[in-house]
Scaffold this active site. Structure first.
Site, PDB file in Angstrom:
ATOM      1  CB  CYS A 243      -0.946  -0.019   1.185  1.00  0.00           C
ATOM      2  SG  CYS A 243      -1.906  -1.545   1.269  1.00  0.00           S
ATOM      3  CG  HIS A 383      -1.638   4.625   5.350  1.00  0.00           C
ATOM      4  ND1 HIS A 383      -1.680   4.393   3.998  1.00  0.00           N
ATOM      5  CD2 HIS A 383      -1.686   3.395   5.946  1.00  0.00           C
ATOM      6  CE1 HIS A 383      -1.743   3.087   3.766  1.00  0.00           C
ATOM      7  NE2 HIS A 383      -1.755   2.464   4.930  1.00  0.00           N
ATOM      8  CD  GLU A 394      -1.161   8.055   9.144  1.00  0.00           C
ATOM      9  OE1 GLU A 394      -0.841   8.806   8.198  1.00  0.00           O
ATOM     10  OE2 GLU A 394      -2.152   7.298   9.104  1.00  0.00           O
ATOM     11  CE  LYS A 414      -5.360   4.299   2.307  1.00  0.00           C
ATOM     12  NZ  LYS A 414      -4.544   5.504   2.544  1.00  0.00           N
ATOM     13  CG  HIS A 419      -6.238   0.701   1.785  1.00  0.00           C
ATOM     14  ND1 HIS A 419      -5.367   1.303   0.887  1.00  0.00           N
ATOM     15  CD2 HIS A 419      -5.441   0.197   2.778  1.00  0.00           C
ATOM     16  CE1 HIS A 419      -4.127   1.162   1.318  1.00  0.00           C
ATOM     17  NE2 HIS A 419      -4.153   0.488   2.452  1.00  0.00           N
ATOM     18  CG  PHE A 478       0.165  -5.928   4.491  1.00  0.00           C
ATOM     19  CD1 PHE A 478      -0.366  -5.057   5.423  1.00  0.00           C
ATOM     20  CD2 PHE A 478      -0.631  -6.980   4.056  1.00  0.00           C
ATOM     21  CE1 PHE A 478      -1.659  -5.216   5.913  1.00  0.00           C
ATOM     22  CE2 PHE A 478      -1.922  -7.160   4.540  1.00  0.00           C
ATOM     23  CZ  PHE A 478      -2.432  -6.280   5.466  1.00  0.00           C
TER      24      PHE A 478
END
Length: 492
Positions: A243, A383, A394, A414, A419, A478
Site C-alpha cells: 500500500c 494513510h 500513525e 480512504k 483503500h 504490509f
C-alpha cells in the site's frame, strides 16, 4: 553506529563501533530534526543492553560542544526542482480530477455492495468498487478485452495525466522521448489474470492457459504498456511495496530527474483487487471491516467504532517534471514536489510498530529531503486506513515529529474511497495537490466517536477552508514499508 546506547530529552546517544573506548555520538535535536552530531568521550552506559531507557544510567559527560541549528534549505536549481504539470486518475468517482475532488469535498462515500461477482457467501460483501469504467479513446477494443483491469486503469490514468500536462501523442512525437520515463507500480499486479490462469490450469490443464497469463500478471506491465503505447523510452520499471507503492514511485521518479536521468517522469500507482481472490485474501488476514449493513459508514478512520479497512481500487498518476524543462516548454505548473523518503519498520508483516519509529523517522527524512522545517507543514493527508492499530500508530508518529499541531489539519481520503492499496498513494497525492490549489480540505467522514488520543483536527464530516503551506501525504504497506512525500504551492 551499532545501536542505541542512551536516550534523553536532549537527544539520542548512539554507541559507536569504537565501543572499547566508550566513545559515543550525541545527536542534538531541534524538535525532532537532527541538526548536529557531537562526539562524546568516557561515557559509561549499561553494558548489558544496547538500549537504556534513561540518560540517568550514564554517569557523566566530559565535554559537549555548543549546539548549532541548521536552517532547512529548499532546492534552488531549476534542473533539480520538481514540479507537477499533469494529473490523471481512475477512481470510484470516475476519471475526471475535478469531479473526484468535488465528491470528496461533498463528503460522498464511494463504498457500496459488491456486484462484480457473487459475494453473498463472503463475510465481507462491500468495497470501493469502480462501476461504469470506460477506456474509450485510450485503449483499442482488442486489447481492452484482454487486459487485466489493473492495466486498463493504469493506461487511462497515465494517458489522461499526459493530456493534462499538454503532452498528447502529437506533442510527444516532437520531443526526446528517451528523456521521459514511466514508473507506475502496483501492490498486487494483474491479480485477475493470475487467478484466471490458475483456474484454467486446475480445471482444464496447462494447455488451456492463455499466453497472456504471465505478461498480464507481472507487476511491471503497467509501466511497460504505457511506454509501448506512447513511445516513452526513459527509465521504466515498477515498484511493489504493497500500500506504499505509489509514494515509493514518486520518490524514485523524482530522484531520476534530480540525477539528470530524465526530464519528465510519469509516476503513480494502480490496483484492481476487488475480485474474489483479493477480497477473500484480505478477509483471511482479518483486515477488512465487516459492516455489511452500512457499507458507506464502514471506513471511519480514528473513530472508536472502526473495525478494519474497506478494499478499493483505481489508479492515480502524476506528471513530474524538472522546473527547467517545464519552463522551457511553457507548461502549466500545478504544484511543486519538495521531497520524500522511504523507511522500513523491520517489525512485522502486517502490524505497525506501536512506537511509530519507522513512520516518524520517515516523516523526518522526507522533510530533510524537502528542505522543510516541521513548523512549515500545516496539512497531512494521512494513510488512515480505519484499522485499530494503524490509525493510532500513525497519529502518535505525527505527534512525535510535530510538537505543536494546533495549525495542522489532517484528513483521511480512504473514509470515502476505501483503500486503493498500491493506487492509494496516487489518488491521495492528487487529493493533496487539489487541497493546495483549491484552498479546501475534504472531510474525514464517519467521524462520530473520535479516539481521545487524536488531538489533531481531522476535518470531521464537513470540508474546511485552509491555505496549505506544505502538505505531506503518508502511505504505509504490509511488510513495514513507510513512505512520505511533500508538496507545496509552486513559487517561482
Amino acid at each position: 553506529m551499532s545501536g542505541f546506547a542512551c536516550a534523553s530529552s536532549c537527544g539520542l546517544i548512539f554507541k559507536s563501533k569504537e565501543s572499547e573506548r566508550n566513545v559515543v555520538s550525541l545527536f542534538q535535536y531541534n524538535g525532532l530534526r537532527a541538526v548536529e552530531s557531537i562526539r562524546l568521550g568516557a561515557i559509561w552506559c549499561n553494558p548489558k543492553s544496547s538500549i537504556s531507557t534513561s540518560a540517568a544510567k550514564c554517569e557523566r559527560i566530559k565535554a559537549m560542544a555548543s549546539p548549532t541549528v541548521s536552517v532547512p534549505k529548499r532546492e534552488k536549481d531549476p534542473k533539480k526542482r520538481i514540479v507537477i504539470t499533469g494529473m490523471g486518475l481512475v477512481s470510484v468517482f470516475g476519471n475526471d480530477i475535478d469531479t473526484f475532488y468535488n465528491k470528496l469535498l461533498e463528503g460522498v462515500s464511494g463504498i457500496s455492495p459488491i456486484d462484480r461477482f457473487d459475494a453473498s457467501e463472503f463475510s465481507v460483501r462491500f468495497a470501493g468498487q469502480i462501476r461504469n469504467f470506460s477506456s474509450k479513446g485510450y485503449i483499442d477494443g482488442k486489447n481492452d478485452r484482454r487486459l487485466d483491469d489493473c492495466w486498463r486503469y493504469c493506461l487511462v490514468a497515465g494517458k489522461r495525466a499526459l493530456e493534462d500536462a499538454s503532452l498528447g501523442q502529437e506533442i510527444l512525437e516532437t520531443m526526446d522521448r528517451t528523456r521521459i520515463g514511466v514508473l507506475v507500480g502496483s501492490g498486487m499486479g494483474g491479480i485477475t489474470a493470475f487467478s484466471n490462469g490458475v483456474e484454467a490450469l486446475i480445471q482444464k490443464g496447462y494447455k488451456k492457459i492463455t499466453p497472456f497469463f504471465i505478461p498480464y500478471s507481472i507487476t511491471n506491465m503497467g509501466s511497460a504498456l504505457l511506454a509501448i503505447d506512447t513511445g516513452l523510452m526513459g527509465p521504466n520499471y515498477s515498484i511493489s511495496t504493497a500500500c506504499a507503492t505509489a509514494n515509493y514511485c514518486f520518490y524514485a521518479a523524482a530522484n531520476h530527474i534530480r540525477r539528470g536521468e530524465a526530464d519528465i517522469m510519469v509516476a503513480g500507482g494502480t490496483e484492481a483487487a476487488v475480485i474474489p481472490t483479493g477480497v477473500g485474501g484480505f478477509i483471511a488476514c482479518r483486515a477488512l471491516s465487516q459492516r455489511n449493513d452500512e457499507p458507506e459508514r464502514a471506513s471511519r478512520p480514528w473513530d472508536k467504532d472502526r473495525d478494519g479497512f474497506v478494499i478499493g481500487e483505481g489508479s492515480g498518476v502524476l506528471i513530474m517534471e524538472s522546473l527547467e524543462h517545464a519552463t522551457k516548454r511553457g507548461a502549466n505548473i500545478i504544484a511543486e514536489y519538495l521531497g520524500g523518503a522511504v523507511t522500513c519498520d523491520a517489525h512485522h508483516m502486517t502490524d505497525p510498530r506501536s512506537d511509530g519509529l519507522g513512520v516518524s523517522s520517515c516523516i523526518i527524512k522526507s522533510l530533510e529531503d524537502a528542505g522543510v522545517a516541521p513548523e512549515e507543514v500545516n496539512y497531512v493527508n494521512a494513510h488512515a486506513t480505519s484499522t485499530l492499530a494503524g490509525d493510532l500508530a500513525e497519529v502518535n508518529a505525527i505527534k512525535k515529529v510535530f510538537k505543536n499541531t494546533s495549525e495542522i489539519k489532517m484528513n483521511g481520503t480512504k473514509s470515502m474511497t476505501g483503500h486503493g492499496l498500491g493506487a492509494a498513494g496516487g489518488l491521495e497525492a492528487i487529493a493533496t495537490i487539489k487541497a493546495i490549489t483549491t484552498g479546501w480540505l475534504h472531510p474525514t467522514i464517519n467521524q462520530h466517536n473520535l479516539e481521545p488520543e487524536v488531538t489533531i483536527d481531522t476535518v470531521p464530516n464537513v470540508k474546511k477552508q485552509h491555505e496549505v503551506n506544505v502538505g505531506i501525504s503518508n502511505s504505509f504497506g504490509f511488510g513495514g514499508h513507510n513512505s512520505v512525500v511533500a508538496f507545496a504551492p509552486f513559487k517561482p
